[in-house]
Design a protein around this motif. Structure first.
Motif: not given
Ligand code: CA
Length: 519
Positions: A294, A470-471, A475-476, A480-481, A484
């Motif tokens: 992650t 969240r990976i 959820e993401a 995305d992360v 972010e």
């Protein structure tokens, strides 16, 4: 609501996957593909997807992370006691600059608000740092710093902080040993970190081996003050100077000198600079098996964004990349860069051998509880922080980074030593991933902490800046992360956002890497 059983396999050729569910999965659980767990498997730990014979390779990240010491039936919990560790990859016959990572499109238009220094570097914070030549002066300096913060700092509102660069070097050391160059240049280069604006002041005892002129010889400090009346001499308060009668006269002298620097720092103003001025150090600490699933892949994606934006990104931690040396030498920009990496690894192998240990001394009990069986598995998860870009340079321990792009800064994996050496290399922003959880922070640069698991991010909601868990939760995505994190970096670098470590002033000590003897 309990989530359905969820396992993550990193590569199609892997014969193990890790359990993503919080609390792990009990024996008898039926996985999506029909495999039944024979054992309870804790979260982040590995399950055998097929029968693995005695001596068979256990593959994760498409790499043998160990060899089975007895037959491991499909559905078993695969932990470190079932594995022999592979030998370290030898440093000969490595693939050299064989992989040409596809050219990545430049990322333009991203900026942050930074402090441009006269030498061209850019700070993300505006800090008065007080350099010390020897630990003996630490108490006096700290006393003075408390008074500077209470009495002077309120009058210079553009200055963020006053930091004493405390360390344990300077006397009782074999200062002429070849390896002594490392702690000395580390301390010198930290004094010149972009966040300190070129304002160097030194507190010295007087009798120490590391004399101020040796630490900062003429010419070491870039000329920051172009006025004709500027004093080119190094600003040193020497406590054994006859002029000081009593402790308070030393403290007053430090305050007086500090005020000159504070006045100049206070005149610094943030200006819009391109994202290419970021010098980001990435590292991990308190890792678990999610680190490489992650947080580290998200950091790796962000690393590629930064490289595309023309910034400098340093990845480090020799023992945590040693087992992936072939992946690194093959990604080197040139054969010279690959050879420089091999030279650093060979030096470190010899350093460990002198202490009669090897890289296997790296993994901690917490790493193992977190599902990492050994250093090979840990390294495969650690190395992904470097993304996919070509490696364009190597920074020796304590040296300053002088080029942009993706750099390998050779440092021990110790969080504090790694952070200290990355500071010396000119880091102006630090990214730190953790799975077990560590409240790591530095006084000298902002540290953005990325949690590998949602459970940690929830429990440590006021310590973790980004939740990459969240990976694993679905959820993401990694991208995305990664984005972010990239946007958060620009906010933090601009001073618009504080990291949690800054908010609470959680500051770990500087720890100099001194491979030379102590007398
Ligand atoms: Ca570390």
């Amino acid at each position: 609501m309990t989530r359905p059983p969820h396992t993550i396999r990193m590569h199609a050729a892997d014969n193990v996957a890790i359990v993503a569910n919080e609390g792990g999965l009990p024996a008898g659980t039926v996985l999506a593909d029909g495999l039944v767990l024979l054992d309870k498997v804790p979260q982040a730990h590995k399950v055998a997807l097929v029968d693995i014979p005695e001596g068979g390779a256990v593959r994760r990240y498409d790499v043998p992370i160990g060899y089975a010491i007895k037959p491991i039936p499909a559905g078993s919990w695969v932990h470190e006691r079932l594995l022999h560790m592979p030998e370290a990859r030898e440093l000969e016959r490595l693939p050299i600059a064989t992989v040409k990572p596809p050219a990545q499109e430049p990322l333009t238009g991203y900026t942050f608000e930074g402090y441009r220094n006269p030498d061209g570097s850019v700070g993300t914070r505006n800090i008065l740092a007080i350099t010390q030549t020897v630990q003996c002066v630490a108490g006096v300096t700290d006393f003075a710093v408390q008074r500077i913060k209470a009495e002077l700092l309120p009058r210079y509102p553009n200055v963020d902080d006053v930091v004493a660069l405390e360390h344990t070097y300077g006397c009782g050391v074999a200062i002429d040993a070849p390896d002594a160059a490392i702690p000395i240049r580390t301390l010198r280069n930290i004094s010149l970190n972009p966040n300190f604006g070129g304002e160097v002041m030194v507190v010295s005892l007087g009798c120490e081996k590391l004399q101020p002129e040796r630490l900062l010889p003429p010419g070491a400090i870039p000329v920051v003050d172009q006025r004709a009346d500027a004093d080119p001499a190094l600003d040193v308060v020497c406590l054994q100077d006859d002029a000081y009668v009593g402790f308070m006269s030393m403290v007053e002298s430090i305050l007086r000198q500090a005020e000159h620097h504070l006045a100049r720092l206070n005149a610094r103003r943030r200006e819009t600079v391109p994202a290419s001025e970021l010098v980001v150090g990435v590292q991990c600490g308190g890792s678990d098996a999610f680190s490489g699933v992650t947080a580290n892949p998200a950091v790796g994606f962000c690393t590629d964004l930064l490289v595309r934006a023309g910034a400098t990104v340093m990845f480090s931690e020799v023992t945590e990349v040693r087992d992936g040396i072939d992946q690194l030498t093959s990604r080197a920009n040139t054969p010279e860069v690959a050879q420089a990496m091999v030279a650093q690894m060979a030096w470190y192998d010899a350093y460990l051998a002198r202490g009669q240990v090897d890289r296997s001394a790296n993994t901690t009990p917490g790493n193992k509880q977190g599902g990492l069986s050994n250093i090979v598995e840990k390294a495969m998860g650690s190395i992904v922080k470097s993304g996919r870009s070509a490696i364009s340079g190597v920074v020796a321990p304590g040296d300053k980074a002088t080029q942009k792009g993706l750099l390998y800064a050779a440092t021990p994996a110790s969080d504090f030593i790694c952070g200290t050496l990355q500071l010396a290399a000119g880091m102006n922003l630090h990214v730190f991933t953790t799975g077990r959880g560590t409240p790591y922070g530095l006084a000298e640069v902002p540290v953005i902490k990325v949690a590998t698991r949602s459970e940690l991010a929830r429990r440590w909601h006021d310590l973790m800046d980004v939740n990459a868990g969240r990976i694993a939760d679905g959820e993401a995505g990694i991208e995305d992360v990664g984005w972010e994190l990239f946007h958060l970096m620009l906010e933090v670098a601009s001073g618009r956002r504080k990291t949690w470590a800054e908010q609470w002033k959680l500051h770990n000590a500087l720890v100099l890497f001194n491979p030379a003897p102590v007398t």
